[in-house]
Design a protein around this motif. Structure first.
Motif, PDB file in Angstrom:
ATOM      1  N   SER A 132     -10.390 -17.136  -7.047  1.00  0.00           N
ATOM      2  CA  SER A 132     -10.301 -16.002  -6.132  1.00  0.00           C
ATOM      3  C   SER A 132     -10.249 -14.648  -6.845  1.00  0.00           C
ATOM      4  CB  SER A 132      -9.046 -16.150  -5.266  1.00  0.00           C
ATOM      5  OG  SER A 132      -8.826 -14.965  -4.542  1.00  0.00           O
ATOM      6  N   LYS A 133     -10.939 -13.676  -6.271  1.00  0.00           N
ATOM      7  CA  LYS A 133     -10.873 -12.310  -6.786  1.00  0.00           C
ATOM      8  C   LYS A 133      -9.833 -11.495  -6.027  1.00  0.00           C
ATOM      9  CE  LYS A 133     -15.441 -12.254  -8.766  1.00  0.00           C
ATOM     10  NZ  LYS A 133     -15.998 -13.530  -8.189  1.00  0.00           N
ATOM     11  N   ASN A 134      -9.330 -12.070  -4.932  1.00  0.00           N
ATOM     12  CA  ASN A 134      -8.262 -11.415  -4.179  1.00  0.00           C
ATOM     13  C   ASN A 134      -7.063 -12.366  -4.107  1.00  0.00           C
ATOM     14  OD1 ASN A 134      -6.575 -10.190  -2.363  1.00  0.00           O
ATOM     15  ND2 ASN A 134      -8.169  -9.709  -0.859  1.00  0.00           N
TER      16      ASN A 134
END
Ligand code: DGY
Length: 433
Positions: A121-123
């Motif tokens: 995940s980038k968030n």
């Protein structure tokens, strides 16, 4: 590899059905437990909402006792046998009221899948929020296993059906079939109308598969009765390694989330006992790798398969033992004319390079071996597993399984079973990242 990556995304998008993915159109037209988890890892790289929805739908089908079924029959489909009317999950008093399913499970990948999704995940904050909403269901599933399927209270859980192993027709089961004499059932296979029969299990094998289900159904899928009566009762190193890997992921995630000390404590207790028994009961000193244990007949099943090396993925062997295993793997499975990693011992007379789990290379096992080899610092061999995986897909397409003999690729199609197979695409995406 940009083109390959794009095609993999297309395969996944085409197999997406409004809330979940099918492993393969026609051949497997519903949601399968371990397929679903591995597919979510692929989606996490380019479509996080789909990855999350895949897992939500899977966990929505959980039973009142924590059990998660191996197939969730979201739709009516006449392209698959045996379907919901055969399996009759409604016989179990705590089965889902919302979904029809089977009454058996599959390797419990969900725990480590949640952690993989988090890593990708980038968030992170949003993903951790999603995980927080779902993680207790996965914990409940592990509780189900340890409370109902660890008959000796030793940290290892049993499977009662070869379809629970995921390695459906492995030659490992042949000796168990010899202890049974099921009736000749009358039924219409559907798989062999989509895939060449030489690449699938035989009719007689299906008689055995159905017979175990009939016994379980007679007792309304009671775990206690199954443990007492099922002719198939096995402690599987792949299944238990996946559970142990998922335990560790749950510990890691609960630590990130905070305020879950009691669960972390319980997970650590399961983990300690499981790893200890795993290392004593499931290791075969002669073969130099892990094997299955037949609980019904109280003996090890001394065969090498790709499952024998899966414990690397869950950090189960010591460094010394890992070294032994890797040497065995390279000697028997890793010659210059072989693709890593055949699903069954290529030197055995039971080896069949075309037939499902009796020899072909599978991308999901390769993905676990790749990650396991990295865990132990075998980077060169890990790279070989990765390159072999990419290469067989490049040569043949996104098949379900592949011939392990290197020389025949390129001259004929050496990809077998279903094409446009979801986890082959999903895990290729992960390997290329
Ligand atoms: C099949 O139909 O072959 C599936 O693998 C069962 O889970």
């Amino acid at each position: 590899n940009n083109a390959l990556y794009k095609t993999a995304q297309e395969v996944l998008n085409n197999n997406w059905k409004n809330g979940f993915s099918v492993p393969c159109a026609k051949l497997y037209p519903f949601q399968w437990f371990w397929d679903s988890g591995l597919i979510a890892i692929g989606f996490a790289h380019f479509d996080m909402p789909k990855a999350e929805q895949e897992i939500k739908t899977l966990l929505d089908a959980q039973w009142g006792n924590g059990f998660i079924p191996h197939i969730i029959f979201h739709t009516e489909s006449d392209t698959y046998f045996p379907g919901p009317d055969f399996h009759r999950s409604d016989l179990h008093p705590l089965s889902s009221k919302k979904y029809k399913s089977t009454g058996m499970t599959q390797p419990p990948v969900t725990g480590f899948v949640l952690e993989e999704i988090y890593k990708i995940s980038k968030n992170k904050q949003a993903t951790l929020k999603f995980i927080q909403e779902e993680i207790d269901k996965v914990y409940f599933n592990h509780e189900y296993f340890y409370n109902n399927r660890d008959v000796n209270n030793e940290g290892l859980v049993y499977i009662y059906h070869n379809w629970e192993s995921g390695t459906d027709n492995s030659p490992i089961w042949d000796d168990i079939w010899k202890t049974m004499n099921p009736p000749e059932y009358t039924f219409e296979r559907r798989d062999t109308t989509h895939v060449d029969a030489s690449e699938r299990p035989s009719k007689r094998e299906y008689d055995h598969y159905l017979h175990i289900i009939e016994i379980a159904k007679e007792h309304n899928y009671s775990d206690e009765k199954i443990a007492e009566l099922s002719p198939f009762l096995v402690q599987d190193p792949l299944f238990n390694a996946v559970l142990i890997k998922s335990n560790q992921s749950l510990i890691n995630l609960y630590e990130l989330i905070g305020n879950n000390d009691a669960k972390i404590k319980q997970l650590k207790q399961w983990q300690e006992k499981a790893i200890k028994t795993f290392n004593t009961k499931l290791f075969d000193e002669n073969l130099g790798a892990y094997v299955h244990y037949d609980l019904r007949n109280e003996k090890q099943l001394n065969f090498l398969s790709s499952s024998s090396f899966a414990p690397l993925f869950a950090n189960i062997p010591s460094k010394e033992r890992a070294e032994t295993m890797v040497n065995v793997m390279m000697e028997r499975f890793g010659g210059n004319n072989q693709y890593l990693c055949a699903s069954f011992d290529p030197t055995s007379e039971r080896f069949n390079p075309k037939k499902y789990w009796r020899g072909p290379v599978w991308v999901n096992l390769n993905w676990m071996l790749f990650n396991g080899l990295i865990n132990y610092g075998y980077n060169t061999i890990a790279t070989r597993v990765k390159n072999d995986t990419v290469s067989i897909i490049e040569h043949n397409g996104f098949y379900e399984y592949f011939d392990s003999r290197k020389d025949i690729h390129g001259t004929v199609n050496a990809g077998y079973g279903g094409n446009n197979f979801s986890w082959s695409a999903a895990l290729l995406i992960d390997l290329l990242n």
